[in-house]
Design a protein around this motif. Structure first.
Motif, PDB file in Angstrom:
ATOM      1  N   GLU A 271       0.840  -1.203   0.000  1.00 39.32           N
ATOM      2  CA  GLU A 271       0.000   0.000   0.000  1.00 39.32           C
ATOM      3  C   GLU A 271       0.879   1.260   0.000  1.00 39.32           C
ATOM      4  O   GLU A 271       0.667   2.197  -0.788  1.00 39.32           O
ATOM      5  N   LYS A 272       1.895   1.279   0.861  1.00 40.11           N
ATOM      6  CA  LYS A 272       2.805   2.435   0.920  1.00 40.11           C
ATOM      7  C   LYS A 272       3.570   2.588  -0.388  1.00 40.11           C
ATOM      8  O   LYS A 272       3.746   3.702  -0.896  1.00 40.11           O
ATOM      9  N   TYR A 273       4.020   1.469  -0.927  1.00 34.80           N
ATOM     10  CA  TYR A 273       4.787   1.494  -2.176  1.00 34.80           C
ATOM     11  C   TYR A 273       3.962   2.062  -3.325  1.00 34.80           C
ATOM     12  O   TYR A 273       4.433   2.912  -4.097  1.00 34.80           O
ATOM     13  N   LEU A 274       2.728   1.616  -3.454  1.00 32.80           N
ATOM     14  CA  LEU A 274       1.900   2.033  -4.579  1.00 32.80           C
ATOM     15  C   LEU A 274       1.573   3.517  -4.534  1.00 32.80           C
ATOM     16  O   LEU A 274       1.591   4.205  -5.554  1.00 32.80           O
ATOM     17  N   PHE A 275       1.266   4.021  -3.356  1.00 36.31           N
ATOM     18  CA  PHE A 275       0.777   5.397  -3.264  1.00 36.31           C
ATOM     19  C   PHE A 275       1.886   6.404  -2.937  1.00 36.31           C
ATOM     20  O   PHE A 275       1.626   7.591  -2.813  1.00 36.31           O
ATOM     21  N   PHE A 276       3.115   5.914  -2.845  1.00 35.75           N
ATOM     22  CA  PHE A 276       4.243   6.810  -2.675  1.00 35.75           C
ATOM     23  C   PHE A 276       4.406   7.676  -3.923  1.00 35.75           C
ATOM     24  O   PHE A 276       4.367   7.196  -5.037  1.00 35.75           O
ATOM     25  N   SER A 277       4.535   8.969  -3.725  1.00 40.19           N
ATOM     26  CA  SER A 277       4.780   9.969  -4.787  1.00 40.19           C
ATOM     27  C   SER A 277       3.561  10.291  -5.641  1.00 40.19           C
ATOM     28  O   SER A 277       3.685  10.955  -6.661  1.00 40.19           O
ATOM     29  N   VAL A 278       2.366   9.813  -5.262  1.00 40.50           N
ATOM     30  CA  VAL A 278       1.159  10.257  -5.963  1.00 40.50           C
ATOM     31  C   VAL A 278       0.893  11.705  -5.567  1.00 40.50           C
ATOM     32  O   VAL A 278       0.850  12.047  -4.385  1.00 40.50           O
ATOM     33  N   ASP A 279       0.718  12.582  -6.560  1.00 39.70           N
ATOM     34  CA  ASP A 279       0.715  14.027  -6.306  1.00 39.70           C
ATOM     35  C   ASP A 279      -0.495  14.510  -5.506  1.00 39.70           C
ATOM     36  O   ASP A 279      -0.364  15.242  -4.538  1.00 39.70           O
ATOM     37  N   ASN A 280      -1.677  14.125  -5.907  1.00 36.18           N
ATOM     38  CA  ASN A 280      -2.906  14.650  -5.308  1.00 36.18           C
ATOM     39  C   ASN A 280      -3.153  13.992  -3.947  1.00 36.18           C
ATOM     40  O   ASN A 280      -3.653  12.871  -3.869  1.00 36.18           O
ATOM     41  N   GLN A 281      -2.819  14.680  -2.865  1.00 36.02           N
ATOM     42  CA  GLN A 281      -2.904  14.089  -1.532  1.00 36.02           C
ATOM     43  C   GLN A 281      -4.342  13.804  -1.106  1.00 36.02           C
ATOM     44  O   GLN A 281      -4.616  12.824  -0.421  1.00 36.02           O
ATOM     45  N   GLU A 282      -5.265  14.679  -1.505  1.00 37.20           N
ATOM     46  CA  GLU A 282      -6.670  14.443  -1.161  1.00 37.20           C
ATOM     47  C   GLU A 282      -7.160  13.162  -1.820  1.00 37.20           C
ATOM     48  O   GLU A 282      -7.849  12.341  -1.207  1.00 37.20           O
ATOM     49  N   LEU A 283      -6.766  12.985  -3.074  1.00 38.12           N
ATOM     50  CA  LEU A 283      -7.115  11.759  -3.786  1.00 38.12           C
ATOM     51  C   LEU A 283      -6.437  10.561  -3.143  1.00 38.12           C
ATOM     52  O   LEU A 283      -7.055   9.505  -2.963  1.00 38.12           O
ATOM     53  N   VAL A 284      -5.175  10.731  -2.767  1.00 33.48           N
ATOM     54  CA  VAL A 284      -4.415   9.635  -2.162  1.00 33.48           C
ATOM     55  C   VAL A 284      -5.099   9.136  -0.901  1.00 33.48           C
ATOM     56  O   VAL A 284      -5.242   7.924  -0.691  1.00 33.48           O
ATOM     57  N   ASN A 285      -5.526  10.038  -0.051  1.00 32.27           N
ATOM     58  CA  ASN A 285      -6.161   9.643   1.212  1.00 32.27           C
ATOM     59  C   ASN A 285      -7.424   8.826   0.965  1.00 32.27           C
ATOM     60  O   ASN A 285      -7.669   7.813   1.635  1.00 32.27           O
ATOM     61  N   PRO A 331     -16.587  -3.267 -13.480  1.00 32.18           N
ATOM     62  CA  PRO A 331     -15.400  -2.553 -12.989  1.00 32.18           C
ATOM     63  C   PRO A 331     -15.448  -2.390 -11.484  1.00 32.18           C
ATOM     64  O   PRO A 331     -16.528  -2.324 -10.880  1.00 32.18           O
ATOM     65  N   SER A 332     -14.282  -2.331 -10.865  1.00 35.17           N
ATOM     66  CA  SER A 332     -14.205  -2.157  -9.416  1.00 35.17           C
ATOM     67  C   SER A 332     -14.523  -0.713  -9.043  1.00 35.17           C
ATOM     68  O   SER A 332     -14.499   0.196  -9.891  1.00 35.17           O
ATOM     69  N   LEU A 333     -14.795  -0.483  -7.776  1.00 37.36           N
ATOM     70  CA  LEU A 333     -15.103   0.863  -7.294  1.00 37.36           C
ATOM     71  C   LEU A 333     -13.906   1.797  -7.463  1.00 37.36           C
ATOM     72  O   LEU A 333     -14.056   2.975  -7.811  1.00 37.36           O
ATOM     73  N   LEU A 334     -12.703   1.290  -7.229  1.00 39.56           N
ATOM     74  CA  LEU A 334     -11.504   2.114  -7.384  1.00 39.56           C
ATOM     75  C   LEU A 334     -11.284   2.494  -8.843  1.00 39.56           C
ATOM     76  O   LEU A 334     -10.860   3.614  -9.151  1.00 39.56           O
ATOM     77  N   PHE A 335     -11.557   1.581  -9.742  1.00 41.52           N
ATOM     78  CA  PHE A 335     -11.433   1.861 -11.171  1.00 41.52           C
ATOM     79  C   PHE A 335     -12.368   3.007 -11.563  1.00 41.52           C
ATOM     80  O   PHE A 335     -11.955   3.974 -12.230  1.00 41.52           O
ATOM     81  N   ILE A 336     -13.612   2.913 -11.138  1.00 42.74           N
ATOM     82  CA  ILE A 336     -14.598   3.944 -11.460  1.00 42.74           C
ATOM     83  C   ILE A 336     -14.220   5.272 -10.813  1.00 42.74           C
ATOM     84  O   ILE A 336     -14.289   6.330 -11.448  1.00 42.74           O
ATOM     85  N   LEU A 337     -13.812   5.220  -9.562  1.00 41.75           N
ATOM     86  CA  LEU A 337     -13.461   6.440  -8.826  1.00 41.75           C
ATOM     87  C   LEU A 337     -12.318   7.187  -9.520  1.00 41.75           C
ATOM     88  O   LEU A 337     -12.383   8.405  -9.715  1.00 41.75           O
ATOM     89  N   LEU A 338     -11.285   6.473  -9.897  1.00 34.93           N
ATOM     90  CA  LEU A 338     -10.123   7.112 -10.516  1.00 34.93           C
ATOM     91  C   LEU A 338     -10.445   7.689 -11.892  1.00 34.93           C
ATOM     92  O   LEU A 338     -10.099   8.829 -12.199  1.00 34.93           O
ATOM     93  N   LEU A 339     -11.130   6.930 -12.709  1.00 37.97           N
ATOM     94  CA  LEU A 339     -11.348   7.374 -14.084  1.00 37.97           C
ATOM     95  C   LEU A 339     -12.402   8.468 -14.190  1.00 37.97           C
ATOM     96  O   LEU A 339     -12.248   9.404 -14.978  1.00 37.97           O
ATOM     97  N   THR A 340     -13.464   8.350 -13.423  1.00 41.01           N
ATOM     98  CA  THR A 340     -14.511   9.365 -13.523  1.00 41.01           C
ATOM     99  C   THR A 340     -14.049  10.712 -12.989  1.00 41.01           C
ATOM    100  O   THR A 340     -14.627  11.750 -13.338  1.00 41.01           O
ATOM    101  N   GLN A 341     -12.999  10.717 -12.169  1.00 42.37           N
ATOM    102  CA  GLN A 341     -12.459  11.976 -11.668  1.00 42.37           C
ATOM    103  C   GLN A 341     -11.238  12.444 -12.455  1.00 42.37           C
ATOM    104  O   GLN A 341     -10.540  13.379 -12.061  1.00 42.37           O
ATOM    105  N   GLY A 342     -10.990  11.772 -13.597  1.00 44.45           N
ATOM    106  CA  GLY A 342      -9.931  12.232 -14.485  1.00 44.45           C
ATOM    107  C   GLY A 342      -8.524  11.836 -14.096  1.00 44.45           C
ATOM    108  O   GLY A 342      -7.566  12.532 -14.456  1.00 44.45           O
ATOM    109  N   HIS A 343      -8.365  10.726 -13.395  1.00 45.20           N
ATOM    110  CA  HIS A 343      -7.035  10.313 -12.929  1.00 45.20           C
ATOM    111  C   HIS A 343      -6.574   9.027 -13.636  1.00 45.20           C
ATOM    112  O   HIS A 343      -6.100   8.084 -13.007  1.00 45.20           O
ATOM    113  N   SER A 344      -6.705   9.028 -14.957  1.00 45.55           N
ATOM    114  CA  SER A 344      -6.300   7.851 -15.737  1.00 45.55           C
ATOM    115  C   SER A 344      -4.826   7.548 -15.566  1.00 45.55           C
ATOM    116  O   SER A 344      -4.434   6.384 -15.391  1.00 45.55           O
ATOM    117  N   LEU A 345      -3.993   8.580 -15.639  1.00 44.78           N
ATOM    118  CA  LEU A 345      -2.544   8.360 -15.530  1.00 44.78           C
ATOM    119  C   LEU A 345      -2.179   7.801 -14.160  1.00 44.78           C
ATOM    120  O   LEU A 345      -1.310   6.926 -14.048  1.00 44.78           O
TER     121      LEU A 345
END
Length: 439
Positions: A271-285, A331-345
């Motif tokens: 979990e720490k490895y994956l989300f390390f250096s993700v820019d948007n902290q609000e999204l990360v949380n 699709p999973s909830l995380l997949f939908i959450l990320l893409l619908t908010q424009g976080h494809s990358l």
């Protein structure tokens, strides 16, 4: 009861009765498969097409019961499913061999045999003939035949029509690992998948080279993505993550640091490895909380086990499921959450980081992508723009990190900023094929 002789050739005679037992059907099928394996490797393609047409098609437009192709008589005792499987495997035996020898134009001729006008002629005098024709028509209208047509299409034709056609390679991966498919289909799907992926990587590399040169635009390679010329800045941003803090180096550090951990410890580490250096902290949380809750509940009874290679792989596969589809359907909830908010990358990078620590999960990821395409392909393109954007970024990112292509970013001019991402125009991307030193 009398027997009717079905002579595929002098070397492969079959005895057909009106009451074929299951073991007889299996024997007949093997004889048919062996026949096609032999002739496709020995005869000219036109002769193979003639033999195939004679066995499966000729006679179905006749007014004479005795002209029914003998192969159908094997299955007339309510065995349409067995007939379809036999026909499909014979087609893939031919396709697989012709793909190996690059006889693609004959594959097109084979597929075209099933669109002849006489197949639509109904014959009412003999119910048996109508049954045979209905079986063939059902096959032509089946998913199996649609999959077969993929192998006859030219590369540029694969991208025409429905938006999902652009991502045919992932559907081929799903075919190649489906154990319900004949082995010839699996092998043919694997070959075509590699061919499509290699062409995309080549086209991307050539587009990058041409688009940054001063050569006339008439000589430029076509952009293999649909992201427009903005794709260059995307590529530069991805390639910038090199050096000490590159995704590869961080992945290698993670692998070393998590050895001998328990599953419970490993879940926290990944979990720490994956989300390390993700820019948007609000999204990360938000993401981390949902991801952590999901992963913590998985195989909870094994939390105190030491991570083995198998458990490492299964955990990474589970991470992929959380980020794509958990049941292979929706699709999973995380997949939908990320893409619908424009976080494809962001999603693509999370998936990439997972594959960099466990390359054996690559096939599982591609199968899950295939499931997602199958889910969304029933929707029109206008409703799937965010999914399409994800797919394009996914293809480009994984092409950049492919093992046989190396991308480098070189600074062409100095700027006043210490952050290179603020002026990507100062950089040029260079790509080259890696040399296989094992050869």
């Amino acid at each position: 009861m009398g027997a009717t002789t079905l002579s595929i050739s002098q070397e492969y005679p079959l005895c057909v009765t009106s009451n074929f037992k299951q073991q007889d059907v299996q024997f007949a099928q093997e004889e048919i498969y062996n026949f096609f394996i032999k002739i496709v490797n020995q005869m000219p393609p036109d002769d193979v097409l003639y033999k195939f047409k004679t066995l499966f098609i000729d006679g179905l437009d006749s007014q004479d019961y005795y002209s029914i192709p003998g192969i159908y008589k094997i299955f007339l005792d309510d065995k349409e499913h067995e007939f379809s499987n036999t026909l499909k495997r014979c087609i893939y035996i031919i396709i697989n061999t012709w793909k190996t020898y690059r006889k693609d134009k004959y594959i097109q001729k084979l597929v075209n045999l099933f669109v002849l006008d006489n197949l639509n002629v109904k014959v009412n005098n003999f119910p048996e003939i109508n049954i045979c024709k209905s079986w063939l028509e059902n096959f032509i209208n089946s998913k199996d035949y649609q999959e077969i047509k993929l192998f006859s299409a030219k590369h540029d034709e694969l991208h025409r029509g429905h938006w999902a056609n652009r991502y045919t390679s992932y559907l081929l991966i799903a075919q190649s690992v489906n154990e319900n498919n004949p082995r010839e289909q699996q092998e043919a799907a694997r070959k075509l998948y590699i061919q499509i992926k290699d062409k995309f990587k080549f086209d991307l590399a050539m587009y990058i080279a041409r688009s940054q040169s001063a050569v006339s635009s008439t000589t430029r390679y076509k952009n293999p993505s649909i992201l427009g010329d903005n794709v260059l800045n995307l590529i530069k941003a991805i390639v910038l993550r090199r050096g000490m803090f590159s995704h590869e180096n961080i992945a290698n550090i993670f692998i070393k640091q998590t050895q001998e951990q328990t599953l419970e410890e490993f879940k926290i580490s990944i979990e720490k490895y994956l989300f390390f250096s993700v820019d948007n902290q609000e999204l990360v949380n938000t993401l981390r909380q949902q991801f952590a809750e999901n992963l913590s509940l998985w195989k909870k009874d094994c939390n105190q086990e030491i991570i083995t290679k198998e458990l490492f792989l299964r955990t990474c596969n589970r991470v992929i499921d959380c980020l794509t589809t958990e049941n292979g359907k929706e699709p999973s909830l995380l997949f939908i959450l990320l893409l619908t908010q424009g976080h494809s990358l962001t999603l693509v990078v999370l998936l990439l980081k997972t594959i960099l620590i466990c390359r054996n999960s690559r096939r599982h990821l591609e199968i899950q992508i295939a499931h997602l395409i199958s889910y969304y392909e029933k929707y029109p393109e206008d409703e799937c723009k965010w999914v399409i954007n994800f797919m394009e970024i996914f293809n480009i990112t994984f092409a950049i990190y492919a093992e046989n292509v190396e991308y480098n970013l070189i600074k062409m001019k100095e700027d006043q900023s210490s952050n290179p991402q603020l002026n990507l125009d100062s950089y040029r991307v260079f790509s080259q094929m890696k040399v296989d030193r094992q050869k």
